[in-house]
Design a protein around this motif. Structure first.
Motif, PDB file in Angstrom:
ATOM      1  N   SER A 186      82.383  67.726 -42.699  1.00 49.73           N
ATOM      2  CA  SER A 186      83.436  66.748 -42.951  1.00 49.73           C
ATOM      3  C   SER A 186      84.680  67.433 -43.506  1.00 49.73           C
ATOM      4  O   SER A 186      85.807  67.145 -43.087  1.00 49.73           O
ATOM      5  CB  SER A 186      82.929  65.687 -43.923  1.00 49.73           C
ATOM      6  N   VAL A 191      88.422  65.955 -44.068  1.00 44.97           N
ATOM      7  CA  VAL A 191      88.155  64.792 -44.922  1.00 44.97           C
ATOM      8  C   VAL A 191      87.036  65.135 -45.903  1.00 44.97           C
ATOM      9  O   VAL A 191      86.050  65.778 -45.539  1.00 44.97           O
ATOM     10  CB  VAL A 191      87.736  63.566 -44.091  1.00 44.97           C
ATOM     11  N   THR A 192      87.179  64.712 -47.145  1.00 39.66           N
ATOM     12  CA  THR A 192      86.095  64.863 -48.105  1.00 39.66           C
ATOM     13  C   THR A 192      86.095  63.655 -49.040  1.00 39.66           C
ATOM     14  O   THR A 192      87.112  62.965 -49.184  1.00 39.66           O
ATOM     15  CB  THR A 192      86.215  66.167 -48.906  1.00 39.66           C
ATOM     16  N   THR A 193      84.959  63.397 -49.649  1.00 44.32           N
ATOM     17  CA  THR A 193      84.829  62.217 -50.508  1.00 44.32           C
ATOM     18  C   THR A 193      84.159  62.577 -51.829  1.00 44.32           C
ATOM     19  O   THR A 193      83.395  63.544 -51.911  1.00 44.32           O
ATOM     20  CB  THR A 193      83.980  61.123 -49.826  1.00 44.32           C
ATOM     21  N   THR A 194      84.470  61.814 -52.847  1.00 47.82           N
ATOM     22  CA  THR A 194      83.714  61.835 -54.092  1.00 47.82           C
ATOM     23  C   THR A 194      83.273  60.399 -54.368  1.00 47.82           C
ATOM     24  O   THR A 194      83.864  59.440 -53.859  1.00 47.82           O
ATOM     25  CB  THR A 194      84.559  62.368 -55.268  1.00 47.82           C
ATOM     26  N   ILE A 195      82.249  60.271 -55.160  1.00 49.46           N
ATOM     27  CA  ILE A 195      81.644  58.957 -55.386  1.00 49.46           C
ATOM     28  C   ILE A 195      81.854  58.502 -56.821  1.00 49.46           C
ATOM     29  O   ILE A 195      81.524  59.226 -57.767  1.00 49.46           O
ATOM     30  CB  ILE A 195      80.142  58.992 -55.052  1.00 49.46           C
ATOM     31  N   TRP A 238      81.503  67.847 -58.295  1.00 50.21           N
ATOM     32  CA  TRP A 238      81.901  67.836 -56.890  1.00 50.21           C
ATOM     33  C   TRP A 238      83.347  68.278 -56.740  1.00 50.21           C
ATOM     34  O   TRP A 238      83.734  68.840 -55.717  1.00 50.21           O
ATOM     35  CB  TRP A 238      81.655  66.458 -56.270  1.00 50.21           C
ATOM     36  N   ARG A 255      91.184  63.657 -49.690  1.00 48.61           N
ATOM     37  CA  ARG A 255      90.103  63.256 -50.576  1.00 48.61           C
ATOM     38  C   ARG A 255      90.100  61.737 -50.745  1.00 48.61           C
ATOM     39  O   ARG A 255      91.126  61.144 -51.058  1.00 48.61           O
ATOM     40  CB  ARG A 255      90.243  63.934 -51.938  1.00 48.61           C
ATOM     41  N   PHE A 256      88.917  61.178 -50.554  1.00 44.58           N
ATOM     42  CA  PHE A 256      88.744  59.747 -50.740  1.00 44.58           C
ATOM     43  C   PHE A 256      87.680  59.515 -51.806  1.00 44.58           C
ATOM     44  O   PHE A 256      86.613  60.127 -51.782  1.00 44.58           O
ATOM     45  CB  PHE A 256      88.325  59.069 -49.432  1.00 44.58           C
ATOM     46  N   LYS A 257      87.987  58.614 -52.729  1.00 45.47           N
ATOM     47  CA  LYS A 257      87.040  58.258 -53.784  1.00 45.47           C
ATOM     48  C   LYS A 257      86.385  56.935 -53.411  1.00 45.47           C
ATOM     49  O   LYS A 257      87.052  55.930 -53.205  1.00 45.47           O
ATOM     50  CB  LYS A 257      87.765  58.144 -55.120  1.00 45.47           C
ATOM     51  N   ILE A 258      85.051  56.954 -53.295  1.00 42.66           N
ATOM     52  CA  ILE A 258      84.319  55.762 -52.865  1.00 42.66           C
ATOM     53  C   ILE A 258      83.651  55.104 -54.078  1.00 42.66           C
ATOM     54  O   ILE A 258      82.799  55.728 -54.729  1.00 42.66           O
ATOM     55  CB  ILE A 258      83.246  56.116 -51.809  1.00 42.66           C
ATOM     56  N   VAL A 263      79.408  52.239 -51.866  1.00 45.84           N
ATOM     57  CA  VAL A 263      78.272  53.085 -51.466  1.00 45.84           C
ATOM     58  C   VAL A 263      77.041  52.222 -51.214  1.00 45.84           C
ATOM     59  O   VAL A 263      76.343  52.367 -50.208  1.00 45.84           O
ATOM     60  CB  VAL A 263      77.970  54.146 -52.541  1.00 45.84           C
TER      61      VAL A 263
END
Length: 333
Positions: A186, A191-195, A238, A255-258, A263
Motif C-alpha cells: 500500500s 497510500v498508508t493508514t494509521t488506526i 506505526w 496518510r489516512f487516519k481511520i 475499522v
C-alpha cells in the motif's frame, strides 16, 4: 576418519514464512532437516534444498511416529492463524500439537528438545506502555489467541515427559511474508493508514532474528519447560515504521487516519461477506479488536538472561532488506 553424525531436526510448517527461514537457519548450522508438509502445500521456499520432505498431516499418528524416529530436535511451527470457526482453530493449534507430542513420546530417547512456536497473542496486549513478561497473567482477546494459550497449557501437561520449550513471537516481518506485505504494498502505491487517534506501540521482529531466537532457545540446555518471548528490545509506533519506510523507499505516501468505529464497520462487512465464501476473512470483528489495541508489546529480558538472545537487525535494516526482496521478486511494482 570417523564421520561426525549430524544433528537431526524435524520441522512442522517448514514451507511457510517463518518455518522456511527456520529450515534455512538449521541447514546453515549443519542440521539434517526433515519437514512435515501437507500434500497440497506450496513448497516454493523449500525447492532445491537438501532436506527430507514427508507429505502428511497430523491425522496419521503411526506415520508421524515413524517420521520422528532418531530425531534430536522438533520445531513445531505449523498452526492456523485465521479460520472460519472456533473448532478449526482448536483442531489445528491444540489438537494437532497434542498428536505431535504423543508421537514424540514414542521417540523421546533421542529427543533433546521439542520447541513449540506459540504467539504473543496467547498473552494478550499489554495494559500499559511497559512490555509484558512471561509471568504476566494471560488475557487473550481473540479466538486465535485463546487457542494458543490453550495450546500452551496443554503442552505443559507433558513437561514431566518431554524436554519442551515454548516460544512466543510478536508481529513478524521480512522476506517471504505476505501479511505485513500488505502495508508495504500500500505504501509503495502511495497510500498508508494509521488506526485511531492514540499512539499505538507494537513489538516487531525481523524473521531472521526470530528464527535465530527460536533456534537458540531450542539448543540451550537451561530452557527446558520454560516460555520465552522472542522479540526486539525496542517498541515501535506505526508513525516510526511509516517514517523508516519512507526513508528506505524514497517515496512519500498519503496518510489516512481511520477511526476505531470505522475499522469495526469495515470488519463487520468483511466478516458478513466471508460467511458466504470458502475462506476466512483477513479482517473480521476479532481482528478489528486486535488492531485497535494501544499496546501490543512484550519484553525480551528473560530470553536475554537465560540464553543471551538479543535482536540484531535494526528496523531500518530490516525494512530495507524486506523492501529489496519484494522488489527483486516483483511483488512491488
Amino acid at each position: 576418519m570417523e564421520t561426525i553424525k549430524k544433528r537431526k531436526a524435524f520441522v512442522t510448517g517448514g514451507n511457510g514464512f517463518v518455518g522456511s527461514h527456520l529450515v534455512d537457519y538449521l541447514l546453515k548450522n549443519d542440521f539434517d532437516v526433515t519437514c512435515l508438509v501437507r500434500k497440497s502445500s506450496n513448497l516454493q521456499w523449500l525447492k532445491g534444498k537438501e532436506i527430507t520432505i514427508i507429505n502428511g498431516g497430523f491425522d496419521d499418528i503411526a506415520a508421524l511416529e515413524s517420521a520422528l524416529q532418531g530425531m534430536n530436535y522438533v520445531f513445531h511451527v505449523a498452526g492456523v492463524v485465521k479460520a472460519k470457526d472456533r473448532a478449526d482453530y482448536f483442531k489445528a493449534n491444540v489438537g494437532n500439537t497434542k498428536t505431535l507430542l504423543d508421537a514424540c513420546l514414542k521417540n523421546k530417547e533421542t529427543l533433546e528438545k521439542v520447541v513449540i512456536v506459540s504467539s504473543e497473542t496467547a498473552a494478550g496486549p499489554s495494559p500499559d506502555a511497559k512490555g509484558i513478561g512471561e509471568d504476566h497473567p494471560p488475557a487473550p482477546i481473540t479466538t486465535y489467541g485463546i487457542s494458543k494459550i490453550c495450546e500452551e497449557r496443554m503442552v505443559m501437561e507433558y513437561i514431566k515427559l518431554l524436554p519442551i520449550t515454548i516460544t512466543r513471537p510478536p508481529a513478524v516481518y521480512g522476506e517471504r511474508d505476505t501479511e505485513i506485505f500488505i502495508f508495504f504494498n500500500s505504501f509503495w502505491k502511495g497510500v498508508t493508514t494509521t488506526i485511531g487517534n492514540d499512539r499505538k506501540l507494537i513489538s516487531l521482529i525481523h524473521v531472521q532474528d526470530l528464527v535465530r531466537g527460536i533456534y537458540e532457545a531450542g539448543i540451550a540446555k537451561n530452557t527446558v519447560n520454560q516460555t520465552y518471548f522472542i522479540t526486539s528490545k525496542d517498541y515501535y509506533s506505526w508513525e516510526e515504521i511509516i517514517e523508516v519506510t519512507r526513508k528506505v523507499t524514497g517515496k512519500n505516501a498519503l496518510r489516512f487516519k481511520i477511526p476505531h468505529a470505522v475499522v469495526y464497520l469495515i470488519a463487520s462487512v468483511a466478516q458478513f461477506v466471508a460467511y458466504f465464501q470458502k475462506g476466512a476473512a483477513t479482517l473480521n470483528i476479532e481482528k478489528a479488536r486486535d488492531i485497535t489495541q494501544t499496546y501490543w508489546i512484550c519484553s525480551p529480558d528473560k530470553a536475554k538472561k537465560d540464553f543471551g538472545f538479543e535482536s540484531q537487525i535494526s528496523l531500518e535494516e530490516g525494512i530495507g532488506r524486506t523492501i529489496s526482496w519484494y522488489k527483486e521478486m516483483k511483488w512491488l511494482k
